[in-house]
Design a protein around this motif. Sequence first.
Motif, PDB file in Angstrom:
ATOM      1  N   TRP A 111       4.339   6.606  -1.185  1.00  0.00           N
ATOM      2  CA  TRP A 111       4.506   7.040   0.260  1.00  0.00           C
ATOM      3  C   TRP A 111       5.751   6.538   0.968  1.00  0.00           C
ATOM      4  N   SER A 112       6.393   7.369   1.623  1.00  0.00           N
ATOM      5  CA  SER A 112       7.397   7.116   2.581  1.00  0.00           C
ATOM      6  C   SER A 112       6.882   6.800   4.123  1.00  0.00           C
ATOM      7  N   TYR A 113       7.582   6.010   5.068  1.00  0.00           N
ATOM      8  CA  TYR A 113       6.738   6.108   6.123  1.00  0.00           C
ATOM      9  C   TYR A 113       6.538   7.204   6.793  1.00  0.00           C
ATOM     10  N   ALA A 114       7.306   8.345   6.590  1.00  0.00           N
ATOM     11  CA  ALA A 114       6.974   9.608   7.236  1.00  0.00           C
ATOM     12  C   ALA A 114       5.806  10.155   6.413  1.00  0.00           C
ATOM     13  N   ALA A 124       0.842  -1.380   0.174  1.00  0.00           N
ATOM     14  CA  ALA A 124      -0.215   0.092  -0.061  1.00  0.00           C
ATOM     15  C   ALA A 124       0.931   1.186  -0.065  1.00  0.00           C
ATOM     16  N   LEU A 125       1.885   1.270   0.861  1.00  0.00           N
ATOM     17  CA  LEU A 125       2.889   2.382   0.895  1.00  0.00           C
ATOM     18  C   LEU A 125       3.502   2.487  -0.679  1.00  0.00           C
ATOM     19  N   LYS A 126       3.877   1.334  -1.273  1.00  0.00           N
ATOM     20  CA  LYS A 126       4.365   1.680  -2.703  1.00  0.00           C
ATOM     21  C   LYS A 126       3.543   1.941  -3.432  1.00  0.00           C
ATOM     22  N   PHE A 127       2.252   1.536  -3.648  1.00  0.00           N
ATOM     23  CA  PHE A 127       1.308   1.962  -4.515  1.00  0.00           C
ATOM     24  C   PHE A 127       1.059   3.514  -4.480  1.00  0.00           C
TER      25      PHE A 127
END
Length: 84
Positions: free
Chosen positions: A28-31, A22-25
């Motif tokens: 987005w970074s963790y931040a 989901a982050l890759k989609f």
Amino acid sequence: MNYSETRRRFAATVDARSLRMALKFHRWSYADLARAAGVSKGTVGNLASGARTTANPETAAKIAKALNVDTDDLFRLEPITPAA
């Protein structure tokens, strides 16, 4: 069961692979996710890396909402077994 009972009786177990996808989609970074969800960058990083496997249900819901997915796409609610 009300909200405070849910927090005390359940933990949300993360599917770290789904969270990373989901982050890759979203690119987005963790931040980025931490800011959007209103949680710490460390929480996001620990959940995504597998260093931490559970979160409270409120944190899980915030993360899922920020990513615009259902909470159960990323987390599984499991009952907490009290120590004897």
